[in-house]
Design a protein around this motif. Structure first.
Motif, short mmCIF file in Angstrom:
data_model
loop_
_atom_site.label_atom_id
_atom_site.label_comp_id
_atom_site.label_asym_id
_atom_site.label_seq_id
_atom_site.Cartn_x
_atom_site.Cartn_y
_atom_site.Cartn_z
N ILE A 218 0.84 -1.20 0.00
CA ILE A 218 0.00 0.00 0.00
C ILE A 218 0.87 1.24 0.00
N ARG A 219 1.94 1.23 0.81
CA ARG A 219 2.83 2.40 0.87
C ARG A 219 3.48 2.65 -0.47
N ALA A 220 3.79 1.58 -1.21
CA ALA A 220 4.42 1.73 -2.52
C ALA A 220 3.51 2.47 -3.48
N GLY A 221 2.20 2.38 -3.26
CA GLY A 221 1.27 3.11 -4.11
C GLY A 221 1.29 4.60 -3.88
N GLY A 222 1.75 5.03 -2.70
CA GLY A 222 1.95 6.44 -2.42
C GLY A 222 0.72 7.22 -2.02
N LEU A 223 -0.46 6.59 -1.97
CA LEU A 223 -1.68 7.34 -1.69
C LEU A 223 -2.31 6.95 -0.36
N LEU A 224 -2.16 5.72 0.03
CA LEU A 224 -2.69 5.24 1.31
C LEU A 224 -1.54 4.73 2.16
N GLU A 225 -1.66 4.96 3.46
CA GLU A 225 -0.62 4.52 4.38
C GLU A 225 -1.27 3.89 5.61
N PHE A 226 -0.82 2.69 5.95
CA PHE A 226 -1.26 2.07 7.19
C PHE A 226 -0.67 2.85 8.36
N GLY A 295 -1.78 15.13 -0.69
CA GLY A 295 -0.81 15.85 -1.52
C GLY A 295 -0.37 15.04 -2.71
N ALA A 296 -0.30 13.72 -2.56
CA ALA A 296 0.12 12.85 -3.66
C ALA A 296 -0.96 12.67 -4.71
N LEU A 297 -2.19 13.09 -4.41
CA LEU A 297 -3.29 12.93 -5.36
C LEU A 297 -3.15 13.89 -6.53
N TYR A 298 -2.59 15.06 -6.28
CA TYR A 298 -2.60 16.11 -7.29
C TYR A 298 -1.56 15.82 -8.37
N ASP A 299 -1.99 15.95 -9.61
CA ASP A 299 -1.16 15.64 -10.76
C ASP A 299 -1.31 16.76 -11.78
N LYS A 300 -0.26 16.96 -12.57
CA LYS A 300 -0.27 18.08 -13.52
C LYS A 300 -1.18 17.82 -14.72
N VAL A 302 -4.58 16.90 -16.77
CA VAL A 302 -6.01 17.12 -16.60
C VAL A 302 -6.73 15.78 -16.38
N GLY A 303 -7.51 15.73 -15.32
CA GLY A 303 -8.30 14.54 -15.04
C GLY A 303 -7.58 13.49 -14.21
N GLU A 304 -6.25 13.55 -14.15
CA GLU A 304 -5.50 12.52 -13.44
C GLU A 304 -5.71 12.62 -11.92
N SER A 305 -5.79 13.83 -11.38
CA SER A 305 -5.97 14.00 -9.94
C SER A 305 -7.31 13.43 -9.49
N GLU A 306 -8.38 13.73 -10.24
CA GLU A 306 -9.70 13.20 -9.90
C GLU A 306 -9.70 11.68 -9.97
N ARG A 307 -9.01 11.13 -10.97
CA ARG A 307 -8.95 9.67 -11.10
C ARG A 307 -8.24 9.05 -9.91
N ARG A 308 -7.14 9.68 -9.50
CA ARG A 308 -6.40 9.15 -8.35
C ARG A 308 -7.27 9.15 -7.10
N LEU A 309 -8.04 10.21 -6.90
CA LEU A 309 -8.91 10.27 -5.73
C LEU A 309 -9.97 9.17 -5.81
N ARG A 310 -10.59 9.01 -6.97
CA ARG A 310 -11.61 7.94 -7.12
C ARG A 310 -11.00 6.57 -6.89
N ASP A 311 -9.80 6.34 -7.43
CA ASP A 311 -9.15 5.04 -7.26
C ASP A 311 -8.82 4.78 -5.80
#
Length: 495
Positions: A218-226, A295-300, A302-311
């Motif tokens: 999970i940590r390797a994914g960079g978005l969720l952390e135990f 902070g890791a959700l935001y991407d330069k 278009v549309g990638e940040s929203e996708r990361r949040l949904r994922d």
């Protein structure tokens, strides 16, 4: 089977372009093959190394001179027999206008012959002209029954290669399956294979190893952390009202007979203990605590940040029942409440989160913390978003005494040998974290001055350290007073 049926249905109804973003290439390719065979369609696959080849044959030969994406896609456009095409990692080539044109021509050709192009990519970034024609397909993560099947089949394969001893009761197997949730099929298989192969055993002791391996994935994914939480509520001082609220809802997160709690918002001055509250919830309900790195959700792109949040939210649901912690939520969506220069990204992200909060049905309990009430979008404070809004103030006298006892005990110091009323008085206005740091500093000082090894620390030395370092409530007195005034009548005190 559900994924196969969904993909077959998209092909039947004439979707000419289906986009699959996944790192599980082998799994998705097999899904595409199964769909092609189930629909009795020919399948052609293109990669930049192999070019075009038959996706059904076990040992296919590549079509000569098709590794170049323009030539490969053009050849597929002119092949009337190709009713299903899978393009692997073509997205990064679409910056070339010629490749983009070739892809558009291929999609048009496939639409005319009622065929389907499946784009399998590790990147979700597509040109707008392609996105407008694309249907997104998201492979599902394995559920409980499939994960149990993966555990059994993986253990059998490992055992055939080299015998292993298996000693699992039903509750142990259930715990293993529960802790594998949120992983892909490949990841789950790798975790089981690793813990079984290390000592040639699979038993109750491997459950903790599975949790640790999952934490690393999970940590390797960079978005969720135990986040590790205290093992018992006795290790958490104060917060009596919050503890009472939690006790009244214990077991409700995954109970079929009760409305599922949805979340709490924790407001308070920085350092007052909001993080501890999040851990207290995970401890009281004995559920995993996951912190989202917004902070890791935001991407330069278009549309990638929203996708990361949904994922990320989807992955959290797949690991449920779980506690999801969003720390300093006002910073994560700082521009959502007013005008911004980010093209509306913060507001779109915030809207995605609000929609999920309102509509999700999986047992995910959201814990959001905030320091600055003025930066919070008003929609977040509306009734129904959270079950309760707690104000986390600085600990009172009884709570400070409990905090001293906990942290002194952790360091094998006898709390009974200290003048507790004097320590409580000297620590007025201190947060729990500041009390802990004072104990650490006092022990170092005692060692440095030669008064002992740290075990000889006494009340005088600790009071002196407390007096030398003013707490945050002094350095930010105006901010604390403002927060306390705002919270009256609006929040439930956590203490």
């Amino acid at each position: 089977m559900a994924d196969l049926k969904r993909l077959e249905e998209l092909c039947r109804v004439g979707r000419a372009l289906v986009v699959v973003r996944s790192f599980e290439e082998a799994e998705v390719l097999q899904l595409v093959r199964d769909a092609a065979m189930g629909l009795d369609r020919s399948l052609r696959i293109w990669t930049v190394l192999s070019g075009v080849y038959d996706g059904i044959l076990s040992q296919p030969e590549s079509v000569p001179d098709t590794t170049d994406p323009v030539k490969g896609l053009t050849a597929l456009s002119h092949n009337d027999d190709a009713r299903m095409v899978c393009l692997v990692d073509v997205a990064e080539h679409l910056d070339d206008a010629r490749v983009l044109r070739a892809l558009r021509d291929l999609v048009s050709a496939m639409r005319s012959r009622n065929g389907t192009v499946v784009m399998l990519d590790h990147s979700a970034r597509l040109p707008e002209v392609v996105e407008a024609h694309a249907t997104r397909f998201e492979p599902s993560l394995p559920g409980r029954e499939e994960l149990e099947s993966i555990v059994r089949s993986t253990v059998q394969r490992v055992h055939r290669a080299s015998p292993i001893a298996v000693d699992l009761r039903r509750e142990h197997l259930d715990a293993i399956v529960r802790n594998l949730r949120g992983l892909t099929r490949r990841q789950a298989e790798e975790v089981v294979r690793e813990v079984a192969a290390v000592d040639r055993r699979l038993d109750e002791s491997d459950i903790d190893d599975i949790v640790d391996l999952k934490r690393e994935l999970i940590r390797a994914g960079g978005l969720l952390e135990f986040v590790r939480a205290p093992t018992s509520m006795e290790q958490i001082g104060g917060l009596d009202r919050l503890k009472s609220w939690l006790r009244s809802r214990e077991g409700a997160l995954d109970s079929a007979g009760l409305d599922t709690p949805r979340g709490v918002l924790l407001l308070g001055v920085q350092g007052a203990g909001k993080s501890l509250c999040a851990k207290a919830i995970a401890t009281a309900w004995r559920r995993p605590l996951m912190r989202m790195d917004v902070g890791a959700l935001y991407d330069k792109y278009v549309g990638e940040s929203e996708r990361r949040l949904r994922d990320t939210l989807h992955q959290t649901e797949m690991m449920s029942p779980v506690i999801l912690w969003i720390d300093e939520i006002e910073k994560a969506f700082a521009s959502a409440g007013g005008h911004s220069n980010d093209g509306g990204l913060s507001r779109r992200m915030f809207g995605t989160l609000l929609t999920w909060m309102q509509e999700h049905r999986a047992p995910v309990f959201l814990v959001a913390t905030a320091n600055d009430i003025e930066a919070l979008p008003p929609e977040l404070l509306r009734k129904g978003r959270f079950d309760e809004i707690f104000f986390v103030d600085l600990p009172g006298e009884e709570a400070r005494a409990a905090i001293f006892r906990i942290h002194l005990g952790k360091r094998e110091l006898d709390p009974g040998s200290f003048d507790m009323p004097r320590l409580v008085e000297a620590s007025a206005g201190f947060s729990g974290a500041e009390i802990e740091q004072a104990i650490i500093a006092a022990r170092h000082e005692a060692r440095a001055t030669g008064s002992g090894t740290g075990q000889a620390l006494g009340t005088d030395g600790l009071v002196r350290v407390l007096g030398e370092s003013p707490p945050l409530s002094v350095t930010m007195a105006e901010k604390v007073a403002e927060l306390r005034a705002w919270s009256r009548g609006r929040c439930v005190p956590a203490e």
